[in-house]
Design a protein around this motif. Structure first.
Motif, PDB file in Angstrom:
ATOM      1  N   ILE A   8       0.605  -1.199   0.113  1.00 21.22           N
ATOM      2  CA  ILE A   8       0.268  -0.294  -0.048  1.00 21.22           C
ATOM      3  C   ILE A   8       1.042   1.358   0.221  1.00 21.22           C
ATOM      4  N   LEU A   9       0.773   2.670  -0.891  1.00 22.66           N
ATOM      5  CA  LEU A   9       1.313   3.802  -0.221  1.00 22.66           C
ATOM      6  C   LEU A   9      -0.080   4.443   0.308  1.00 22.66           C
ATOM      7  N   VAL A  94      -3.644   3.224  -3.642  1.00 20.17           N
ATOM      8  CA  VAL A  94      -2.876   4.450  -3.550  1.00 20.17           C
ATOM      9  C   VAL A  94      -3.761   4.729  -1.816  1.00 20.17           C
ATOM     10  N   PHE A  95      -3.327   4.983  -1.143  1.00 21.59           N
ATOM     11  CA  PHE A  95      -4.750   6.196  -0.708  1.00 21.59           C
ATOM     12  C   PHE A  95      -3.920   7.338  -0.509  1.00 21.59           C
ATOM     13  N   VAL A  96      -4.731   8.759  -0.753  1.00 24.38           N
ATOM     14  CA  VAL A  96      -4.073   9.375  -0.562  1.00 24.38           C
ATOM     15  C   VAL A  96      -4.890  10.584   0.891  1.00 24.38           C
ATOM     16  N   GLU A 136      -3.437   9.893 -11.999  1.00 25.88           N
ATOM     17  CA  GLU A 136      -2.108   9.965 -13.365  1.00 25.88           C
ATOM     18  C   GLU A 136      -1.718   8.415 -13.372  1.00 25.88           C
ATOM     19  N   ASN A 137      -1.187   8.030 -11.518  1.00 30.92           N
ATOM     20  CA  ASN A 137      -0.117   7.180 -13.167  1.00 30.92           C
ATOM     21  C   ASN A 137      -0.556   5.726 -12.237  1.00 30.92           C
ATOM     22  N   TYR A 138      -1.596   5.472 -11.488  1.00 27.23           N
ATOM     23  CA  TYR A 138      -2.287   4.023 -10.881  1.00 27.23           C
ATOM     24  C   TYR A 138      -3.322   3.791 -11.436  1.00 27.23           C
ATOM     25  N   LYS A 139      -4.024   2.863 -11.573  1.00 24.27           N
ATOM     26  CA  LYS A 139      -5.670   3.056 -11.728  1.00 24.27           C
ATOM     27  C   LYS A 139      -5.787   3.328 -10.908  1.00 24.27           C
ATOM     28  N   PRO A 140      -7.155   4.197 -11.220  1.00 25.27           N
ATOM     29  CA  PRO A 140      -8.201   4.419 -10.366  1.00 25.27           C
ATOM     30  C   PRO A 140      -9.058   4.360  -9.836  1.00 25.27           C
ATOM     31  N   GLU A 141      -8.894   3.233  -9.856  1.00 27.65           N
ATOM     32  CA  GLU A 141     -10.269   2.087  -9.095  1.00 27.65           C
ATOM     33  C   GLU A 141      -9.289   1.525  -8.124  1.00 27.65           C
ATOM     34  N   ILE A 142      -7.786   1.736  -7.411  1.00 22.23           N
ATOM     35  CA  ILE A 142      -7.046   1.811  -6.261  1.00 22.23           C
ATOM     36  C   ILE A 142      -6.641   2.187  -5.787  1.00 22.23           C
ATOM     37  N   VAL A 143      -7.177   3.598  -6.348  1.00 24.12           N
ATOM     38  CA  VAL A 143      -6.645   5.087  -5.563  1.00 24.12           C
ATOM     39  C   VAL A 143      -7.989   5.532  -5.001  1.00 24.12           C
ATOM     40  N   MET A 144      -7.698   5.654  -3.942  1.00 23.51           N
ATOM     41  CA  MET A 144      -8.609   5.766  -2.982  1.00 23.51           C
ATOM     42  C   MET A 144      -8.276   7.360  -1.531  1.00 23.51           C
ATOM     43  N   GLU A 145      -9.173   8.124  -1.819  1.00 27.75           N
ATOM     44  CA  GLU A 145      -9.281   9.303  -0.990  1.00 27.75           C
ATOM     45  C   GLU A 145     -10.221   9.217   0.389  1.00 27.75           C
ATOM     46  N   ASN A 159      -8.963   2.283  10.498  1.00 27.40           N
ATOM     47  CA  ASN A 159     -10.331   1.502  10.301  1.00 27.40           C
ATOM     48  C   ASN A 159     -10.590   0.994   8.948  1.00 27.40           C
ATOM     49  N   LEU A 160     -10.476   1.929   7.699  1.00 23.10           N
ATOM     50  CA  LEU A 160     -11.013   1.966   6.616  1.00 23.10           C
ATOM     51  C   LEU A 160      -9.840   0.992   5.898  1.00 23.10           C
ATOM     52  N   ILE A 161      -8.314   1.395   5.583  1.00 25.99           N
ATOM     53  CA  ILE A 161      -7.521   0.954   4.862  1.00 25.99           C
ATOM     54  C   ILE A 161      -7.243  -0.330   5.603  1.00 25.99           C
ATOM     55  N   THR A 162      -7.936  -0.704   6.569  1.00 25.34           N
ATOM     56  CA  THR A 162      -7.414  -2.344   8.179  1.00 25.34           C
ATOM     57  C   THR A 162      -7.940  -3.002   6.696  1.00 25.34           C
ATOM     58  N   GLU A 163      -9.847  -2.805   7.427  1.00 23.88           N
ATOM     59  CA  GLU A 163     -10.724  -3.455   6.465  1.00 23.88           C
ATOM     60  C   GLU A 163     -10.570  -3.597   4.878  1.00 23.88           C
ATOM     61  N   TRP A 164      -9.577  -2.449   4.676  1.00 24.56           N
ATOM     62  CA  TRP A 164      -9.552  -3.054   2.481  1.00 24.56           C
ATOM     63  C   TRP A 164      -8.351  -4.740   3.020  1.00 24.56           C
ATOM     64  N   VAL A 165      -7.437  -3.548   4.051  1.00 22.82           N
ATOM     65  CA  VAL A 165      -6.310  -4.990   3.725  1.00 22.82           C
ATOM     66  C   VAL A 165      -6.904  -6.409   3.525  1.00 22.82           C
ATOM     67  N   LYS A 166      -7.635  -6.926   5.055  1.00 18.14           N
ATOM     68  CA  LYS A 166      -8.621  -7.662   5.045  1.00 18.14           C
ATOM     69  C   LYS A 166      -8.861  -8.363   4.133  1.00 18.14           C
ATOM     70  N   ALA A 167     -10.108  -7.966   3.641  1.00 16.34           N
ATOM     71  CA  ALA A 167     -10.332  -8.197   2.131  1.00 16.34           C
ATOM     72  C   ALA A 167      -9.648  -8.153   1.617  1.00 16.34           C
ATOM     73  N   TRP A 168      -8.715  -7.844   1.082  1.00 23.01           N
ATOM     74  CA  TRP A 168      -7.876  -7.956  -0.173  1.00 23.01           C
ATOM     75  C   TRP A 168      -7.168  -9.150   0.263  1.00 23.01           C
ATOM     76  N   VAL A 169      -6.809  -9.827   1.610  1.00 24.37           N
ATOM     77  CA  VAL A 169      -5.554 -10.400   1.940  1.00 24.37           C
ATOM     78  C   VAL A 169      -6.758 -12.351   1.884  1.00 24.37           C
ATOM     79  N   ARG A 170      -8.170 -11.937   2.596  1.00 21.07           N
ATOM     80  CA  ARG A 170      -9.455 -13.194   1.929  1.00 21.07           C
ATOM     81  C   ARG A 170      -9.784 -12.956   0.385  1.00 21.07           C
ATOM     82  N   GLN A 171      -9.768 -12.834   0.006  1.00 22.18           N
ATOM     83  CA  GLN A 171      -9.974 -12.930  -1.963  1.00 22.18           C
ATOM     84  C   GLN A 171      -8.379 -13.138  -2.325  1.00 22.18           C
ATOM     85  N   HIS A 172      -7.618 -13.183  -1.618  1.00 16.76           N
ATOM     86  CA  HIS A 172      -6.263 -13.444  -2.793  1.00 16.76           C
ATOM     87  C   HIS A 172      -5.748 -14.738  -1.988  1.00 16.76           C
ATOM     88  N   ASP A 173      -6.327 -15.250  -0.818  1.00 19.93           N
ATOM     89  CA  ASP A 173      -6.354 -16.536   0.080  1.00 19.93           C
ATOM     90  C   ASP A 173      -6.794 -17.498  -0.454  1.00 19.93           C
TER      91      ASP A 173
END
Length: 178
Positions: A8-9, A94-96, A136-145, A159-173
């Motif tokens: 994550i950035l 990418v979280f801005v 401009e540098n990443y797919k818009p679907e991975i950029v969140m404000e 909490n938002l980013i933590t939940e995103w990580v958990k969901a990502w891990v579940r999906q990839h697992d």
């Protein structure tokens, strides 16, 4: 089977709370926090000094060389005020971070920034420079404000980013088991 973790950035104007949020997300998710500014200082990854802005000039190639192996391992939360020089393949999200201009002014003044440097950073925030750079540098679907003016917003962002990580891990697992 080994679980894969995302990279994550967390980016945004100086003073928006990138390092604080990145450290908390890393702790919550058992990821490694990498502050590009700290990495550059520790390893002298500079290409000079900017007297007008009163800061070192980052040697982006050296930073990328230093990050290549850790990023390939996965499980990193990187924070830096820019995003354009990182390869798109480095990050899964990418979280801005965004901040109210009055709050940002007070944070930068408390750091001892000059009036010129404060103005430059506030203008950067007003004009959405770092958000636009990320888009401009990443797919818009991975950029969140994420708004980060208050302690409550900091907690909500973590909490938002933590939940995103958990969901990502579940999906990839799950996809690894199929």
């Amino acid at each position: 089977m080994m679980i894969k973790y995302p990279n994550i950035l967390i980016t945004g104007t100086p003073g928006v709370g990138k390092s604080t949020m990145a450290a908390q997300v890393a702790e919550n998710c058992n990821l490694q926090h990498i502050s590009v500014s700290d990495l550059a200082k520790e390893n002298n990854l500079f290409d000079g000094y900017d007297d007008a802005l009163q800061c070192h000039i980052l040697d982006e190639d050296k930073v990328l060389d230093e990050l290549e192996d850790p990023i390939s391992e996965g499980g990193k939360v990187v924070d830096y005020h820019g995003s354009s020089f990182f390869p798109e393949r480095f990050f899964d999200a990418v979280f801005v971070l965004r901040c109210n201009n009055t709050v940002l002014h007070d944070r930068l003044a408390a750091r001892g920034y000059t009036p010129e440097k404060i103005l430059e950073n506030i203008e950067c925030e007003i004009l959405h420079v770092l958000r636009d750079e990320a888009l401009e540098n990443y797919k818009p679907e991975i950029v969140m404000e994420v708004e980060n003016d208050t302690v409550d917003q900091l907690e909500a962002g973590v909490n938002l980013i933590t939940e995103w990580v958990k969901a990502w891990v579940r999906q990839h697992d799950e996809s690894m088991e199929q």
